[in-house]
Design a protein around this motif. Structure first.
Motif, PDB file in Angstrom:
ATOM      1  N   UNK A  27       0.669  -1.383  -0.226  1.00 48.17           N
ATOM      2  CA  UNK A  27       0.000  -0.467  -0.164  1.00 48.17           C
ATOM      3  C   UNK A  27       1.032   1.240   0.283  1.00 48.17           C
ATOM      4  N   UNK A  28       1.893   1.358   0.254  1.00 47.17           N
ATOM      5  CA  UNK A  28       3.023   2.577   1.301  1.00 47.17           C
ATOM      6  C   UNK A  28       3.667   2.641  -0.577  1.00 47.17           C
ATOM      7  N   UNK A  29       3.437   1.686  -1.044  1.00 49.47           N
ATOM      8  CA  UNK A  29       4.355   2.080  -2.635  1.00 49.47           C
ATOM      9  C   UNK A  29       3.455   1.836  -4.125  1.00 49.47           C
ATOM     10  N   UNK A  30       2.565   1.824  -3.519  1.00 50.98           N
ATOM     11  CA  UNK A  30       1.525   2.258  -4.121  1.00 50.98           C
ATOM     12  C   UNK A  30       1.360   3.667  -4.277  1.00 50.98           C
ATOM     13  N   UNK A  31       0.890   4.415  -3.219  1.00 55.30           N
ATOM     14  CA  UNK A  31       0.537   5.752  -2.710  1.00 55.30           C
ATOM     15  C   UNK A  31       1.258   6.153  -3.218  1.00 55.30           C
ATOM     16  N   UNK A  32       2.606   6.006  -3.417  1.00 58.34           N
ATOM     17  CA  UNK A  32       3.721   7.179  -3.532  1.00 58.34           C
ATOM     18  C   UNK A  32       4.263   7.454  -4.759  1.00 58.34           C
ATOM     19  N   UNK A  33       4.144   6.448  -5.040  1.00 57.52           N
ATOM     20  CA  UNK A  33       4.300   5.420  -6.497  1.00 57.52           C
ATOM     21  C   UNK A  33       3.538   6.719  -7.889  1.00 57.52           C
ATOM     22  N   UNK A  34       5.313   7.202  -8.614  1.00 61.62           N
ATOM     23  CA  UNK A  34       4.182   8.453  -9.462  1.00 61.62           C
ATOM     24  C   UNK A  34       3.991   7.573 -10.727  1.00 61.62           C
ATOM     25  N   UNK A  35       2.927   7.568 -11.152  1.00 58.27           N
ATOM     26  CA  UNK A  35       2.322   7.002 -12.229  1.00 58.27           C
ATOM     27  C   UNK A  35       2.555   7.936 -13.353  1.00 58.27           C
ATOM     28  N   UNK A  36       2.703   8.266 -14.895  1.00 57.87           N
ATOM     29  CA  UNK A  36       2.650   9.189 -15.180  1.00 57.87           C
ATOM     30  C   UNK A  36       1.555   9.392 -16.465  1.00 57.87           C
ATOM     31  N   UNK A  37       0.849  10.075 -16.645  1.00 57.91           N
ATOM     32  CA  UNK A  37      -0.060   9.860 -17.625  1.00 57.91           C
ATOM     33  C   UNK A  37      -0.161   9.830 -18.864  1.00 57.91           C
ATOM     34  N   UNK A  38      -0.452   8.860 -19.733  1.00 55.75           N
ATOM     35  CA  UNK A  38      -0.491   8.133 -20.987  1.00 55.75           C
ATOM     36  C   UNK A  38      -0.162   9.305 -21.861  1.00 55.75           C
ATOM     37  N   UNK A  39       1.085   8.852 -22.867  1.00 54.73           N
ATOM     38  CA  UNK A  39       0.995   9.848 -24.057  1.00 54.73           C
ATOM     39  C   UNK A  39      -0.875  11.286 -24.454  1.00 54.73           C
ATOM     40  N   UNK A  40      -0.894  12.002 -25.160  1.00 59.03           N
ATOM     41  CA  UNK A  40      -1.981  12.469 -25.479  1.00 59.03           C
ATOM     42  C   UNK A  40      -2.284  11.955 -27.147  1.00 59.03           C
ATOM     43  N   UNK A  41      -1.131  11.860 -27.782  1.00 58.44           N
ATOM     44  CA  UNK A  41      -0.996  11.614 -29.061  1.00 58.44           C
ATOM     45  C   UNK A  41       0.262  10.793 -29.668  1.00 58.44           C
ATOM     46  N   UNK A  42       0.010  10.303 -30.236  1.00 60.89           N
ATOM     47  CA  UNK A  42       1.802   9.836 -30.656  1.00 60.89           C
ATOM     48  C   UNK A  42       2.322  10.690 -32.283  1.00 60.89           C
ATOM     49  N   UNK A  43       3.533  10.705 -31.403  1.00 65.28           N
ATOM     50  CA  UNK A  43       4.815  12.038 -32.109  1.00 65.28           C
ATOM     51  C   UNK A  43       5.624  11.613 -32.275  1.00 65.28           C
ATOM     52  N   UNK A  44       5.990  11.444 -33.657  1.00 58.23           N
ATOM     53  CA  UNK A  44       7.000  10.755 -34.421  1.00 58.23           C
ATOM     54  C   UNK A  44       7.955  12.126 -34.626  1.00 58.23           C
ATOM     55  N   UNK A  45       9.726  11.527 -33.371  1.00 52.94           N
ATOM     56  CA  UNK A  45      10.285  13.080 -33.324  1.00 52.94           C
ATOM     57  C   UNK A  45      10.949  13.319 -34.597  1.00 52.94           C
ATOM     58  N   UNK A  46      11.578  13.705 -34.450  1.00 53.43           N
ATOM     59  CA  UNK A  46      12.304  14.834 -35.812  1.00 53.43           C
ATOM     60  C   UNK A  46      13.732  13.757 -35.325  1.00 53.43           C
ATOM     61  N   UNK A  47      14.795  13.278 -36.541  1.00 54.42           N
ATOM     62  CA  UNK A  47      15.670  12.515 -36.564  1.00 54.42           C
ATOM     63  C   UNK A  47      17.573  13.430 -36.025  1.00 54.42           C
ATOM     64  N   UNK A  48      18.062  12.877 -35.576  1.00 61.30           N
ATOM     65  CA  UNK A  48      18.849  13.943 -35.916  1.00 61.30           C
ATOM     66  C   UNK A  48      19.951  12.817 -35.425  1.00 61.30           C
ATOM     67  N   UNK A  49      21.412  13.254 -35.699  1.00 61.16           N
ATOM     68  CA  UNK A  49      22.850  12.831 -35.376  1.00 61.16           C
ATOM     69  C   UNK A  49      23.090  12.629 -33.912  1.00 61.16           C
ATOM     70  N   UNK A  50      23.363  13.669 -32.867  1.00 61.45           N
ATOM     71  CA  UNK A  50      23.485  13.339 -32.021  1.00 61.45           C
ATOM     72  C   UNK A  50      22.138  14.093 -31.199  1.00 61.45           C
TER      73      UNK A  50
END
Length: 126
Positions: A27-50
């Motif tokens: 119960x302690x670990x479930x209450x203190x865990x930070x659950x990230x919200x899902x991405x609002x929509x699919x994003x394709x990141x631009x490509x870079x060499x570095x």
């Protein structure tokens, strides 16, 4: 007549206290865990060499159509929430789609600067 005292029984160790401790820890670990919200929509990141590692956990998404998403909200409410609750000194991750028009990205960066954001990290794929 048997007058001898009864033989003491061997007591068995109870496992119930250990089960209680395990459930309390769960119960302690479930209450203190930070659950990230899902991405609002699919994003394709631009490509870079570095690419550098991001220094912020807070993410603003922008789709190829120019729609913004933050913390489970999309559109104008997302931007309002972002401007309201974010510390403007902390860096902000901007996850913009690779097919987003550069003019829309520049406009969004101007809006963020006018709102007081000091550092925005544009995320890229590798």
């Amino acid at each position: 007549m048997n007058l001898r005292p009864p033989r003491p029984r061997q007591s068995r160790e109870s496992i119930v206290p250990m089960i209680n401790v395990v459930f309390l820890l769960l119960i302690f670990f479930l209450m203190t865990a930070q659950i990230a919200p899902p991405d609002p929509f699919e994003v394709t990141l631009p490509l870079a060499q570095e690419a550098a590692d991001p220094t912020s956990e807070s993410r603003l998404y922008i789709s190829r159509e120019g729609q913004t998403g933050y913390n489970g909200l999309t559109g104008a409410p997302a931007m309002e929430l972002l401007i309201e609750i974010r510390d403007k000194r902390d860096p902000l991750q901007l996850r913009a789609d690779a097919e987003l028009e550069a003019s829309r990205l520049a406009q969004l960066l101007r809006e963020l600067a006018q709102a007081g954001f000091q550092r925005v990290e544009v995320m890229v794929g590798g």
